[in-house]
Scaffold this motif. Structure first.
Motif, PDB file in Angstrom:
ATOM      1  N   MET A  68       0.819  -1.209   0.000  1.00 12.19           N
ATOM      2  CA  MET A  68       0.000   0.000   0.000  1.00 12.19           C
ATOM      3  C   MET A  68       0.856   1.264   0.000  1.00 12.19           C
ATOM      4  O   MET A  68       0.333   2.381  -0.052  1.00 12.19           O
ATOM      5  N   ASN A 109       2.964   2.862  -2.111  1.00 13.34           N
ATOM      6  CA  ASN A 109       2.933   3.829  -3.206  1.00 13.34           C
ATOM      7  C   ASN A 109       1.686   4.705  -3.163  1.00 13.34           C
ATOM      8  O   ASN A 109       1.735   5.903  -3.429  1.00 13.34           O
ATOM      9  N   ARG A 110       0.565   4.089  -2.832  1.00 14.80           N
ATOM     10  CA  ARG A 110      -0.676   4.870  -2.724  1.00 14.80           C
ATOM     11  C   ARG A 110      -0.576   5.877  -1.587  1.00 14.80           C
ATOM     12  O   ARG A 110      -1.041   7.008  -1.705  1.00 14.80           O
TER      13      ARG A 110
END
Length: 201
Positions: A169, A171-172
C-alpha cells in the motif's frame, strides 16, 4: 509436535503487538525490503528470551521484582523513543528517496531491541514451552529448541506477511503526504499505548 502448540503459537504471533506495529510501520515507511528485515529483527529478538529461559535467567526475572521492573521500564522507555522517532521520521514523505534502502543493521537492531526489552516474552516462554515438553523427556532441551524454532519461524512468516501487505500500500500512501503524516501519528500513538500497557502490566 502438538496441534495445540501450533494453534496457541499462531494466535500469539498473529495478535498485534509491538513487533507487528514495528514491522507494519517499516513496510509503510521504507518498503518491502525493510518490512522483511524488520520481521527478521523481531524474530531474532526472541533468541535472548529463549536463552534466558533455558539457562534459568528467566527465573530471576520471575522472582526478582527489581529485575523485572528494570527490564520492563527499559522497554517502556524504548517504546516511547520509537514513538518519538516515528513522528520525526520525514523520509517516507520524500517520493524521490523511495529507492534509497534504509540500513538493514539499523532496522534489525530496532526490531531486536523491541522484543529484547519485553519481559513478558520471557514470561511467556517460562509458562508456555514447558507445557509441551513431557515430564521425564530425555531430550527435553532438544525438544524445547525445536519448539522455539517453530515459534520463531511462525513469527517471521506472520510478521513478514504483515509488513509486505503494508508495503504493497506504500505507493498509494506516498502519493498522499497528509495520509502518511496521519499514519505516522497513529503508529506513534500505538507505541505510546503499548508502552503504557507494558508499564501497568
Amino acid at each position: 509436535m502438538s496441534v495445540a502448540f501450533l494453534l496457541t503459537t499462531l494466535v500469539m504471533v498473529v495478535t498485534p503487538g509491538t513487533g507487528v506495529v514495528y514491522t507494519i510501520a517499516a513496510g509503510l515507511s521504507h518498503g518491502r525490503r525493510a518490512s522483511v528485515v524488520a520481521a527478521l529483527g523481531c524474530t531474532l529478538g526472541v533468541v535472548p528470551h529463549l536463552v534466558a529461559t533455558i539457562t534459568g535467567l528467566a527465573a530471576v526475572l520471575h522472582t526478582s521484582a527489581v529485575a523485572y521492573e528494570t527490564v520492563k521500564y527499559l522497554g517502556v522507555g524504548y517504546l516511547l523513543y520509537m514513538a518519538w522517532a516515528t513522528l520525526r521520521d520525514k523520509e517516507a514523505l520524500a517520493v524521490e528517496g523511495a529507492d534509497e534502502p534504509r540500513p538493514a543493521a539499523r532496522v534489525i537492531a530496532s526490531g531486536v531491541l523491541i522484543n529484547v526489552l519485553n519481559p513478558k516474552l520471557t514470561m511467556f516462554f517460562v509458562a508456555f514451552l514447558p507445557q509441551f515438553v513431557p515430564a521425564g523427556e530425555p531430550d527435553s532441551l532438544g525438544m524445547m529448541l525445536r519448539l522455539s524454532a517453530v515459534f520463531m519461524g511462525l513469527t517471521f512468516v506472520v510478521f513478514a506477511a504483515y509488513g509486505m501487505c503494508a508495503a504493497a500500500m506504500r505507493n498509494r500512501v506516498l502519493a498522499r503526504p497528509r495520509v502518511m503524516t496521519g499514519i505516522r501519528r497513529v503508529f506513534a500513538a500505538c507505541f505510546v499505548g503499548l508502552s503504557a500497557r507494558l508499564a501497568v502490566a
